[in-house]
Design a protein around this motif. Structure first.
Motif, PDB file in Angstrom:
ATOM      1  N   GLY A 334      58.926 174.388  85.829  1.00  0.00           N
ATOM      2  CA  GLY A 334      57.577 174.089  85.347  1.00  0.00           C
ATOM      3  C   GLY A 334      57.008 175.184  84.453  1.00  0.00           C
ATOM      4  O   GLY A 334      55.780 175.324  84.344  1.00  0.00           O
ATOM      5  N   LYS A 335      57.887 175.952  83.797  1.00  0.00           N
ATOM      6  CA  LYS A 335      57.443 177.002  82.908  1.00  0.00           C
ATOM      7  C   LYS A 335      57.839 176.687  81.468  1.00  0.00           C
ATOM      8  O   LYS A 335      58.707 175.868  81.237  1.00  0.00           O
ATOM      9  CB  LYS A 335      58.023 178.358  83.344  1.00  0.00           C
ATOM     10  N   THR A 336      57.203 177.374  80.544  1.00  0.00           N
ATOM     11  CA  THR A 336      57.495 177.142  79.137  1.00  0.00           C
ATOM     12  C   THR A 336      57.862 178.454  78.457  1.00  0.00           C
ATOM     13  O   THR A 336      57.339 179.514  78.812  1.00  0.00           O
ATOM     14  CB  THR A 336      56.284 176.525  78.396  1.00  0.00           C
ATOM     15  N   ILE A 337      58.774 178.371  77.500  1.00  0.00           N
ATOM     16  CA  ILE A 337      59.083 179.532  76.668  1.00  0.00           C
ATOM     17  C   ILE A 337      58.078 179.539  75.531  1.00  0.00           C
ATOM     18  O   ILE A 337      58.041 178.628  74.706  1.00  0.00           O
ATOM     19  CB  ILE A 337      60.521 179.449  76.141  1.00  0.00           C
ATOM     20  N   SER A 338      57.245 180.560  75.541  1.00  0.00           N
ATOM     21  CA  SER A 338      56.155 180.609  74.581  1.00  0.00           C
ATOM     22  C   SER A 338      56.681 180.544  73.155  1.00  0.00           C
ATOM     23  O   SER A 338      57.552 181.318  72.756  1.00  0.00           O
ATOM     24  CB  SER A 338      55.371 181.921  74.769  1.00  0.00           C
ATOM     25  N   PRO A 339      56.187 179.590  72.343  1.00  0.00           N
ATOM     26  CA  PRO A 339      56.687 179.448  70.973  1.00  0.00           C
ATOM     27  C   PRO A 339      56.154 180.540  70.060  1.00  0.00           C
ATOM     28  O   PRO A 339      55.131 181.172  70.336  1.00  0.00           O
ATOM     29  CB  PRO A 339      56.154 178.083  70.557  1.00  0.00           C
ATOM     30  N   LEU A 340      56.877 180.773  68.980  1.00  0.00           N
ATOM     31  CA  LEU A 340      56.407 181.720  67.977  1.00  0.00           C
ATOM     32  C   LEU A 340      55.214 181.150  67.257  1.00  0.00           C
ATOM     33  O   LEU A 340      55.107 179.928  67.068  1.00  0.00           O
ATOM     34  CB  LEU A 340      57.529 182.036  66.976  1.00  0.00           C
TER      35      LEU A 340
END
Length: 343
Positions: A334-340
């Motif tokens: 339930g986590k996201t890789i923060s986008p550039l």
């Protein structure tokens, strides 16, 4: 604060303890048990820490109720902090994926590596311009020329850059080029350096010292926070062990432990923790599964030619495969890789 009195403490000694507490302008609560007598003290614990309470006759142990790291504790900030590095978020369900070579090297190589890791999903690019090395004869980094190159790479690919600062006198210079300042394991308890990076208000990546406890790490974060810089990300990079099979001992339990004590995000660095490319993927995934807020991995396109730490670097293809696995695991958690940030 709680004072545990000696089993054989006399009534006169107990009365003396209570009078000393009152003399400090504090309140006390006496509790006599079958085997122990305890004095609870109510008041400013900062004032208590300056007093040699254990030297009072009859006192066996002094137990603080609140942690010494006030600003880093959950008491000060019950919700997880989210640290933003030039648009990239770390913490609170946002994952920071740091990748790049150990050292800033030649321009073409830096561009090749950055292009590959950013395409794979890295949202922070790393490389050391100033290198604290065990040997004075080893490569010490390119200095300001390395910082300029790192900034050029960051601007070209729209990715924030993080690099180590090794000296309080260099903080202002490094902050001109880097989006995030790294305090390495060898400098974790360089208190003059911690104070200066705290004053800079640049986001700080604080690595755990190789012989440091979790409390030591949080107390060092407190130095930075106490200067008004709330943008601190912790890093578990392994501690010294008796087993030579790995470079360090990867203390994955430190991740949930920190989350139970502090609001600060913590990432893992399996590259320095293991020193072995074959172990990095498993340890990276274990760190995320344990709740890490990101992963720090060294990547080089030709490790045998690397200026430093080549043997522990992943190849770009290996990082690409691992990045895909980490992205899938992040989704399950339930986590996201923060986008550039958009250029």
């Amino acid at each position: 604060m709680i004072l545990i009195l000696k089993h054989q403490a006399t009534d006169d000694q107990i009365d003396h303890v209570l009078r000393r507490v009152e003399a400090m302008g504090l309140k006390h609560h006496l509790s006599r048990g079958t085997h122990r007598t305890i004095v609870g003290i109510i008041g400013d614990e900062e004032q208590l820490r300056e007093e040699p309470l254990k030297a009072i006759p009859g006192v066996a142990q002094v137990v603080p109720v609140l942690p010494p790291y006030k600003l880093a504790s959950l008491d000060a900030h019950p919700e997880p902090s989210v640290i933003e590095i030039s648009g990239v978020k770390v913490g609170g369900g946002h994952l920071g994926m740091i990748a790049g070579p150990c050292s800033v090297e030649d321009r073409d190589r830096m561009f090749r590596i950055a292009e590959r890791v950013v395409a794979s999903g890295a949202n922070l690019f790393r490389g050391g311009a100033f290198k604290p090395r065990t040997s004075p004869y080893a490569f010490q980094g390119l200095g300001e020329d390395g910082l300029k190159l790192l900034r050029e790479v960051g601007d070209k690919f729209g990715v924030p850059v993080v690099t180590e600062v090794t000296d309080p006198r260099l903080v202002e210079l490094v902050a001109q080029y880097a989006d995030m300042l790294q305090v390495g394991a060898r400098n974790m308890q360089n208190f003059a350096l911690l104070t200066e990076v705290g004053k800079s208000h640049r986001p700080v990546l604080l690595k755990r010292g190789m012989s440091a406890t979790v409390t030591d790490l949080l107390m060092c974060a407190e130095y930075i926070l106490s200067q008004g810089n709330a943008n601190v990300v912790l890093c578990e990079r392994g501690v010294k062990s008796f087993d030579p099979a790995t470079r360090n001992l990867f203390d994955v339990a430190a991740v949930p432990l920190v989350h139970g004590l502090s609001h600060l995000p913590i990432i893992v660095d399996p590259s320095h923790a293991t020193g072995r490319p074959d172990l990095i993927p498993a340890c990276a995934m274990a760190g995320l599964a344990a709740g890490a807020d990101g992963v720090h991995i060294e990547v080089h396109d030709c490790p045998e030619e690397a200026k430093s730490d080549g043997p522990q670097a992943l190849l770009p293809d290996q990082y690409d495969e691992l990045a895909a696995q980490m992205k899938s695991l992040a989704g399950l958690l339930g986590k996201t890789i923060s986008p550039l940030a958009a250029k």
